[in-house]
Write a protein that holds these residues in place. Structure first.
Motif, PDB file in Angstrom:
ATOM      1  N   ASP A 170       3.357 -18.941  -1.502  1.00  0.00           N
ATOM      2  CA  ASP A 170       3.935 -17.690  -1.030  1.00  0.00           C
ATOM      3  C   ASP A 170       2.968 -16.521  -1.102  1.00  0.00           C
ATOM      4  N   SER A 171       1.916 -16.625  -1.914  1.00  0.00           N
ATOM      5  CA  SER A 171       0.954 -15.526  -2.023  1.00  0.00           C
ATOM      6  C   SER A 171       0.115 -15.394  -0.765  1.00  0.00           C
ATOM      7  N   THR A 172       0.102 -16.438   0.084  1.00  0.00           N
ATOM      8  CA  THR A 172      -0.666 -16.379   1.326  1.00  0.00           C
ATOM      9  C   THR A 172       0.213 -16.035   2.517  1.00  0.00           C
ATOM     10  N   ALA A 173       1.481 -15.688   2.260  1.00  0.00           N
ATOM     11  CA  ALA A 173       2.401 -15.316   3.337  1.00  0.00           C
ATOM     12  C   ALA A 173       2.625 -13.809   3.337  1.00  0.00           C
ATOM     13  N   PHE A 174       2.841 -13.274   4.530  1.00  0.00           N
ATOM     14  CA  PHE A 174       3.128 -11.852   4.681  1.00  0.00           C
ATOM     15  C   PHE A 174       4.592 -11.628   4.293  1.00  0.00           C
ATOM     16  N   ASP A 175       4.811 -10.853   3.246  1.00  0.00           N
ATOM     17  CA  ASP A 175       6.134 -10.726   2.645  1.00  0.00           C
ATOM     18  C   ASP A 175       7.009  -9.714   3.381  1.00  0.00           C
ATOM     19  N   LEU A 176       8.034 -10.227   4.056  1.00  0.00           N
ATOM     20  CA  LEU A 176       9.035  -9.382   4.716  1.00  0.00           C
ATOM     21  C   LEU A 176      10.429  -9.758   4.225  1.00  0.00           C
ATOM     22  N   THR A 177      10.501 -10.161   2.965  1.00  0.00           N
ATOM     23  CA  THR A 177      11.776 -10.626   2.406  1.00  0.00           C
ATOM     24  C   THR A 177      12.800  -9.507   2.250  1.00  0.00           C
ATOM     25  N   GLY A 178      12.351  -8.263   2.306  1.00  0.00           N
ATOM     26  CA  GLY A 178      13.278  -7.147   2.124  1.00  0.00           C
ATOM     27  C   GLY A 178      14.077  -6.797   3.363  1.00  0.00           C
ATOM     28  N   LEU A 179      13.772  -7.475   4.488  1.00  0.00           N
ATOM     29  CA  LEU A 179      14.450  -7.152   5.744  1.00  0.00           C
ATOM     30  C   LEU A 179      15.680  -8.027   5.972  1.00  0.00           C
ATOM     31  N   LYS A 180      16.747  -7.402   6.433  1.00  0.00           N
ATOM     32  CA  LYS A 180      17.937  -8.157   6.830  1.00  0.00           C
ATOM     33  C   LYS A 180      17.812  -8.618   8.283  1.00  0.00           C
ATOM     34  N   LEU A 181      17.065  -7.827   9.072  1.00  0.00           N
ATOM     35  CA  LEU A 181      16.859  -8.136  10.485  1.00  0.00           C
ATOM     36  C   LEU A 181      15.365  -8.076  10.771  1.00  0.00           C
ATOM     37  N   LEU A 182      14.785  -9.174  11.240  1.00  0.00           N
ATOM     38  CA  LEU A 182      13.355  -9.250  11.536  1.00  0.00           C
ATOM     39  C   LEU A 182      13.137  -8.991  13.017  1.00  0.00           C
ATOM     40  N   GLY A 183      12.447  -7.876  13.331  1.00  0.00           N
ATOM     41  CA  GLY A 183      12.174  -7.513  14.715  1.00  0.00           C
ATOM     42  C   GLY A 183      10.714  -7.687  15.081  1.00  0.00           C
ATOM     43  N   GLU A 184      10.429  -7.548  16.364  1.00  0.00           N
ATOM     44  CA  GLU A 184       9.056  -7.692  16.861  1.00  0.00           C
ATOM     45  C   GLU A 184       8.132  -6.671  16.208  1.00  0.00           C
ATOM     46  N   SER A 185       8.604  -5.433  16.032  1.00  0.00           N
ATOM     47  CA  SER A 185       7.763  -4.390  15.450  1.00  0.00           C
ATOM     48  C   SER A 185       7.409  -4.697  14.003  1.00  0.00           C
ATOM     49  N   ASP A 186       8.289  -5.379  13.291  1.00  0.00           N
ATOM     50  CA  ASP A 186       8.005  -5.768  11.911  1.00  0.00           C
ATOM     51  C   ASP A 186       6.849  -6.766  11.866  1.00  0.00           C
ATOM     52  N   LEU A 187       6.853  -7.709  12.786  1.00  0.00           N
ATOM     53  CA  LEU A 187       5.785  -8.703  12.841  1.00  0.00           C
ATOM     54  C   LEU A 187       4.467  -8.076  13.260  1.00  0.00           C
ATOM     55  N   GLY A 188       4.543  -6.987  14.048  1.00  0.00           N
ATOM     56  CA  GLY A 188       3.325  -6.296  14.468  1.00  0.00           C
ATOM     57  C   GLY A 188       2.533  -5.744  13.302  1.00  0.00           C
ATOM     58  N   LYS A 189       3.198  -5.544  12.152  1.00  0.00           N
ATOM     59  CA  LYS A 189       2.502  -5.040  10.963  1.00  0.00           C
ATOM     60  C   LYS A 189       1.504  -6.050  10.416  1.00  0.00           C
TER      61      LYS A 189
END
Length: 225
Positions: A170-189
């Motif tokens: 998990d340390s090599t993954a981009f952590d977006l666990t705090g989101l309830k809804l994952l959008g395209e703009s979130d992945l753009g980060k």
């Protein structure tokens, strides 16, 4: 003793190159505990200082001698090359190289100053200029990176190598666990971070646009246990 302006400039360039090389070495040692020399395909002409920065950590290849390479630096992108690439058409040898690299998951870094269409910002009809801006954004969607210079491309390349030799946890993954809804703009980060895996919550909902982004960029999604 008089020191000429060119001598001062050359000395400054040498200092910058040494600093960049040392920075690359530190990043490699800190991130994966190993030293790696990659191969870079350069499209277009670089300034001598830029070329020296790349040579400090990678073997440079040109289009005429292209073999296997780890990433591409596009120093000059003509109007035609931008259009062909954005439309997915291998209409030029350079466009074919870029498209093949993106299809195989290799990184492509385009230098901002090498984008020819930007020179016509003041004179171009607005609609036409916006069309080329859309082409630029389309290449970003394909996974290409528009960078400020060779140094930024070098640092991003080393970060990618870091992910290649790091253990899969998990340390090599981009952590977006705090989101309830994952959008395209979130992945753009994630752009430019070197991450290829995103970690989301157990109940996170993925929007259709986010699913398209994940597919187009060959990303991996993992849910928390």
């Amino acid at each position: 003793m008089n020191i000429g302006k060119s001598e001062v400039t050359d000395s400054l360039i040498d200092d910058i190159i040494e600093e960049v090389k040392a920075r690359m070495d530190r990043m490699q040692e800190e991130t994966c505990g190993c030293s790696r020399t990659g191969k870079v395909l350069v499209l277009g002409a670089l300034e001598p200082a830029e070329e020296n920065i790349l040579r400090s950590f990678a073997e440079i290849q040109t289009l005429q001698e292209a073999g296997t390479y780890d990433f591409i630096v596009a120093a000059q992108v003509s109007i035609g090359l931008l259009a062909y690439t954005a439309l997915g058409i291998p209409g030029q040898p350079e466009a074919q190289c870029i498209l093949e690299a993106l299809l195989s998951g290799r990184k492509v870094y385009i230098l901002e100053k090498g984008l020819e269409y930007r020179r016509y910002r003041e004179s171009s009809y607005k609609a036409l200029y916006q069309k080329y801006q859309e082409y630029e954004e389309e290449i970003r969607r394909f996974g290409g990176e528009i960078v400020s210079g060779v140094q930024e491309a070098a640092e991003l390349a080393v970060r990618v190598w870091k992910k290649d030799c790091a253990p899969a946890d998990d340390s090599t993954a981009f952590d977006l666990t705090g989101l309830k809804l994952l959008g395209e703009s979130d992945l753009g980060k994630m752009r430019g971070t070197g991450y290829r895996t995103v970690l989301i919550g157990r109940k996170t909902i993925i929007t259709p646009l986010a699913k398209d982004y994940i597919s187009n960029h060959n990303l991996t999604v993992r849910r928390q246990q």
